[in-house]
Design a protein around this motif. Structure first.
Motif, PDB file in Angstrom:
ATOM      1  N   ASN A  88       2.858  -6.602  -3.675  1.00 23.94           N
ATOM      2  CA  ASN A  88       1.555  -6.348  -4.302  1.00 23.94           C
ATOM      3  C   ASN A  88       0.531  -7.448  -4.019  1.00 23.94           C
ATOM      4  O   ASN A  88      -0.341  -7.725  -4.848  1.00 23.94           O
ATOM      5  N   ASP A  91      -3.565  -4.917  -0.055  1.00 22.69           N
ATOM      6  CA  ASP A  91      -3.929  -3.540  -0.398  1.00 22.69           C
ATOM      7  C   ASP A  91      -4.103  -2.645   0.820  1.00 22.69           C
ATOM      8  O   ASP A  91      -3.672  -1.500   0.829  1.00 22.69           O
ATOM      9  N   ARG A 228      -1.573   0.338   0.239  1.00 27.51           N
ATOM     10  CA  ARG A 228      -0.546   0.299  -0.803  1.00 27.51           C
ATOM     11  C   ARG A 228      -0.681   1.552  -1.679  1.00 27.51           C
ATOM     12  O   ARG A 228      -1.773   1.900  -2.117  1.00 27.51           O
TER      13      ARG A 228
END
Length: 330
Positions: A88, A91, A228
């Motif tokens: 994470n 993106d 993502r």
């Protein structure tokens, strides 16, 4: 009676205050999230097309209208990009086909939202010009630099398979581009499986000769934009904005070809002629992913599964999502 009424009024007031506080907290969080939203974009190397975008703040301005900021993150190759997406920390990113396949097999959640390189000439194998080697078959017993998990890694393995060359007959050395360039310059490796602009840089400087590429072998090594999964779900409008802005950037490049080539050449301290040839072999695009490309991508995934490079068989159609591109070009 009065006591009961008083108690009821007190309870009502308590609930009212709690509800107001809750709404205020939600509003505060929403405002904070909007102001703090950062779109992390992964690129390979500095300068080039995205160097122009960064200088002109094209993406920054596009995302500002959505209350978001932009953070640029540089990588040398695709595998670290997918690792960043898995944790994470990234993106959106542009990378080659092999890291995408490895990421899906590792259950990393992402979507392919566009194709950014055709894949015919952007990957190949170069040898020292003085080596006398002219074919892949002549690499038996030789040392080949290649980044494991990259599209060049897929290309060399699939090329060997197509030509019935046993990979065990060569020594594949896992090196990043900067390490591989040094090894190639010093003669520490006999060949290098790599992508542009390294192919052209080494051939026009007469240090290297290309003995195979996608066109000559009959293999495609396309590149893609991926995002993502959770980012696409929570911020679909930002995914569309990214693709729209990339199209605007490519339109500038097409309309200002001479300026673009001179700019890119200056950034890398390379002759303009070299940069022109690099662009002929590997020109950026941003298009819908056609069924034929998805089918070719599946063949690549099946091959890598057969080779044991990935541990599970995958259905690549699950990660392709053209919805965002279709919305971006409306």
């Amino acid at each position: 009676m009065r006591k009961q009424l008083y108690t009821l009024l007190l309870l009502a007031l308590t609930f009212l205050l709690a509800a107001c506080a809750s709404e205020e907290t939600k509003s505060s969080k929403a405002s904070s999230n909007s102001n703090d939203l950062v779109v992390r974009i992964g690129i390979q190397g500095s300068g080039g097309l995205f160097g122009k975008a960064k200088e002109d703040r094209l993406f920054e301005e596009a995302f500002e209208s959505h209350g978001a900021k932009v953070e640029w993150v540089e990588f040398q190759s695709g595998p670290p990009m997918t690792e960043a997406i898995a944790s994470n920390k990234l993106d959106i990113a542009g990378l080659g086909n092999m890291p995408v396949i490895t990421a899906q097999a590792a259950n990393i959640p992402f979507k392919i939202i566009s194709q950014t390189l055709e894949g015919k000439k952007n990957v190949g194998v170069i040898v020292q010009s003085s080596s006398g080697i002219t074919t892949l078959e002549e690499l038996k017993g030789k040392k080949i630099a290649v980044g494991k998990g990259t599209n060049a890694y897929d290309f060399i393995l699939r090329s060997f398979d197509k030509l019935n060359i046993n990979p065990d007959e060569v020594e594949l050395i896992n090196l990043n581009p900067d390490e591989a360039q040094a090894a190639f310059d010093s003669g520490g490796v006999d060949a290098w499986a790599i992508w542009e602009p390294y192919l052209t840089i080494n051939t026009l400087s007469e240090k290297g000769t290309i003995i195979a590429d996608g066109e000559s072998v009959g293999l495609l090594s396309p590149s893609y934009t991926i995002a993502r999964s959770k980012f696409t779900e929570e911020h679909p409008e930002l995914v569309v904005t990214y693709l729209k802005t990339l199209n605007e950037l490519l339109a500038w490049e097409t309309a200002n070809e001479t300026e673009a080539v001179e700019r890119y050449a200056k950034e890398r301290n390379l002759p303009v002629a070299l940069m022109e040839q690099t662009r002929q072999r590997s020109k950026s695009i941003n298009i819908l992913v056609e069924d034929a490309i998805i089918q070719e991508h599946q063949k690549t995934a099946d091959f890598q599964y057969k080779q044991g490079t990935i541990r599970q068989k995958i259905d690549v159609s699950e990660v392709f999502d053209n919805r965002f591109y279709k919305e971006a070009v409306k």
